[in-house]
Design an enzyme around this catalytic site. Structure first.
Site, PDB file in Angstrom:
ATOM      1  N   GLY A  52      31.305  37.501  28.891  1.00  0.00           N
ATOM      2  CA  GLY A  52      30.468  36.585  28.131  1.00  0.00           C
ATOM      3  C   GLY A  52      30.872  36.263  26.710  1.00  0.00           C
ATOM      4  N   GLY A  53      32.099  36.556  26.304  1.00  0.00           N
ATOM      5  CA  GLY A  53      32.495  36.274  24.928  1.00  0.00           C
ATOM      6  C   GLY A  53      32.369  34.809  24.562  1.00  0.00           C
ATOM      7  N   LYS A  54      32.878  33.934  25.420  1.00  0.00           N
ATOM      8  CA  LYS A  54      32.788  32.500  25.139  1.00  0.00           C
ATOM      9  C   LYS A  54      31.399  31.961  25.433  1.00  0.00           C
ATOM     10  CE  LYS A  54      37.727  31.696  25.654  1.00  0.00           C
ATOM     11  NZ  LYS A  54      38.070  33.136  25.891  1.00  0.00           N
ATOM     12  N   CYS A  73      44.991  32.147  27.889  1.00  0.00           N
ATOM     13  CA  CYS A  73      45.612  32.878  26.784  1.00  0.00           C
ATOM     14  C   CYS A  73      47.069  33.160  27.169  1.00  0.00           C
ATOM     15  CB  CYS A  73      44.846  34.161  26.461  1.00  0.00           C
ATOM     16  SG  CYS A  73      44.560  35.242  27.875  1.00  0.00           S
ATOM     17  N   ASP A 119      31.048  34.164  37.304  1.00  0.00           N
ATOM     18  CA  ASP A 119      32.238  35.004  37.443  1.00  0.00           C
ATOM     19  C   ASP A 119      32.246  35.596  38.844  1.00  0.00           C
ATOM     20  OD1 ASP A 119      34.380  36.004  35.324  1.00  0.00           O
ATOM     21  OD2 ASP A 119      34.081  37.613  36.767  1.00  0.00           O
ATOM     22  N   CYS A 130      34.480  30.895  34.244  1.00  0.00           N
ATOM     23  CA  CYS A 130      35.136  32.213  34.346  1.00  0.00           C
ATOM     24  C   CYS A 130      34.662  33.043  33.163  1.00  0.00           C
ATOM     25  CB  CYS A 130      36.658  32.064  34.344  1.00  0.00           C
ATOM     26  SG  CYS A 130      37.309  30.998  35.647  1.00  0.00           S
ATOM     27  N   ALA A 131      33.384  33.376  33.167  1.00  0.00           N
ATOM     28  CA  ALA A 131      32.720  33.898  31.965  1.00  0.00           C
ATOM     29  C   ALA A 131      33.096  35.327  31.629  1.00  0.00           C
ATOM     30  CB  ALA A 131      31.207  33.788  32.128  1.00  0.00           C
ATOM     31  N   ASP A 153      29.986  31.062  48.921  1.00  0.00           N
ATOM     32  CA  ASP A 153      28.918  30.635  48.010  1.00  0.00           C
ATOM     33  C   ASP A 153      28.824  29.109  47.982  1.00  0.00           C
ATOM     34  OD1 ASP A 153      27.034  30.495  46.050  1.00  0.00           O
ATOM     35  OD2 ASP A 153      28.288  31.299  44.451  1.00  0.00           O
ATOM     36  N   ASP A 174      37.990  29.089  31.506  1.00  0.00           N
ATOM     37  CA  ASP A 174      38.891  30.003  30.806  1.00  0.00           C
ATOM     38  C   ASP A 174      39.595  30.802  31.899  1.00  0.00           C
ATOM     39  OD1 ASP A 174      40.188  31.642  29.023  1.00  0.00           O
ATOM     40  OD2 ASP A 174      38.427  32.865  28.579  1.00  0.00           O
TER      41      ASP A 174
END
Length: 429
Positions: free
Chosen positions: A251-253, A370, A271, A247-248, A301, A317
């Site tokens: 792209g922070g992680k 979070c 994503d 779950c990018a 997909d 995430d």
């Protein structure tokens, strides 16, 4: 801009935020200022500070303005701003002078507005008669959930959750050491200190324009909460691995994973949102990352099925209520509904089941949110282990604003047994 003009602009921005209740306030604010480029940076900061102060105090302001009024009486952005100014120490006469109706100033307060504001004179924002949910700016329905989570520490955690969040940066070790990054930031007048928990983190004091600093533009640092950095640390990704950031988002992680892998190995950033994945491209280039490929997850997909059992690490995430980030997003607490939580827990379960199939025997699945709610965290992992064979819980991570000084984060590391079959849920054929 004059103080009255800033007040008028804050009222306009609040009006736009209220007119788009399902859109994050920061996104509305970005668009608002983008359409008004004549507003300078200092004025933007002052206007934003007033708006966010109102958002952080919204339930308490509503409580005060409901005194002596019918419960369903409309509370306008004008009333909210005027009430905030009064409860922040200004008498009604002074506030009313700012609503002069003059050039760029808000229109004069009318008789009904004055009637509703007059009882606030001489008071401060907090009042002992406020219910707990109002006092701590949370929805009524979520009090039992948070009480079950925190018990005697509830009020301390809620108080921390209501405070403004610090600004944390992650140093990009592909380009600089933490000391190098601090020095580069200092050249632009930005003071930063090492974070106490993350080995890659810096905490910036006060409100500083980090994104205009050379250290940010050159990819030495990224904005990322210390708790989010620690979730990446749970992955323990190394240079020879194949890793999925399932779950990018933007792209922070993914960026942090590339750093821990020294720009080697392979990362697939997945994503369901093409714009979010596209937004990651600029960040990847700025950071000097080149071991990442992107994949858009679409209905029907077959990508996950074709790559089943082929990744050393799979990071999920998961989309969640975001209750752990309420310090940064005070408007989000006003939007969250019980049905949102119910929908998200179903989605989290489905994502976990799909992502688990990507983990190779002996590899690890890392789940994170979070959120501060057990329903999205421990309970989600317990349910996964009950319905899924072949995984063992290795460790969990739980962070909160009060206990750790980070956003609220949960993480769990699950290892797939070396000889396990494909991890199909036990309750499915």
């Amino acid at each position: 801009m004059t103080p009255a003009a800033r007040t008028a602009a804050a009222i306009d921005l609040l009006d736009e935020i209220e007119g788009q209740p399902r859109k994050p306030a920061d996104a509305v604010a970005n668009a608002f200022f983008r359409d008004r480029r004549y507003i300078g940076s200092t004025d933007r900061r002052e206007i934003s500070a007033l708006v966010w102060s109102v958002l952080r105090a919204r339930r308490r302001l509503d409580w005060w303005l409901a005194q002596g009024s019918a419960a369903r009486d409309f509370i306008s952005p004008r009333l909210l701003v005027a009430a905030h100014q009064m409860l922040d120490g200004r008498p009604l006469d002074s506030v009313a002078r700012g609503f002069s109706g003059g050039r760029y100033a808000p229109a004069e307060l009318d008789a009904e507005e004055l009637r509703r504001l007059r009882p606030l004179d001489g008071h401060t924002l907090d009042h002992p008669g406020m219910p707990l949910a109002v006092r701590h700016e949370i929805p009524d329905w979520i009090v039992p959930n948070l009480t079950a989570r925190f018990g005697p520490a509830l009020e301390s955690e809620l108080a921390a959750l209501a405070a403004p969040a610090p600004l944390d940066l992650r140093v990009n070790l592909l380009k600089a050491t933490r000391d190098d990054a601090r020095t580069a930031l200092a050249r632009d007048g930005i003071t930063a200190e090492p974070t106490s928990l993350s080995p890659w983190g810096l905490r910036v004091s006060g409100r500083q324009a980090v994104t205009s600093a050379a250290a940010f533009r050159d990819g030495l640092v990224e904005i990322q909460d210390e708790g989010s950095q620690l979730l990446v640390g749970l992955v323990e990704a190394t240079p020879e691995m194949r890793v999925v950031d399932y779950c990018a988002g933007a792209g922070g992680k993914t960026l942090a994973l590339a750093m821990t892998m020294q720009n080697r190995g392979q990362i697939v950033a997945c994503d369901v949102s093409a714009p979010r994945l596209e937004g990651a491209v600029k960040r990847l280039r700025r950071a000097g990352v080149h071991n990442v490929e992107r994949h858009l997850l679409e209905p029907g997909d077959k990508w996950a099925k074709r790559r089943a059992g082929s990744f050393d690490r799979v990071l999920v995430d998961a989309p969640c209520t975001g209750t752990g980030t309420w310090r940064r997003n005070p408007d989000a607490r006003l939007r969250l509904r019980p049905e949102d939580l119910a929908e998200l827990t179903v989605k989290q379960s489905q994502i976990l089941d799909t992502a688990a199939r990507l983990v190779k025997p002996g590899g690890k699945l890392i789940y994170g949110t979070c959120s501060l709610l057990a329903e999205e965290n421990d309970a989600q992992i317990d349910a996964f282990l009950t319905r899924t064979q072949g995984f063992t819980l290795m460790r969990t991570l739980s962070l909160t604003p009060h206990a750790n000084g980070t956003d609220g984060f949960f993480g769990a590391v699950l290892q797939r047994q070396a000889s396990s079959p494909d991890p199909d849920p036990a309750d499915q054929p």
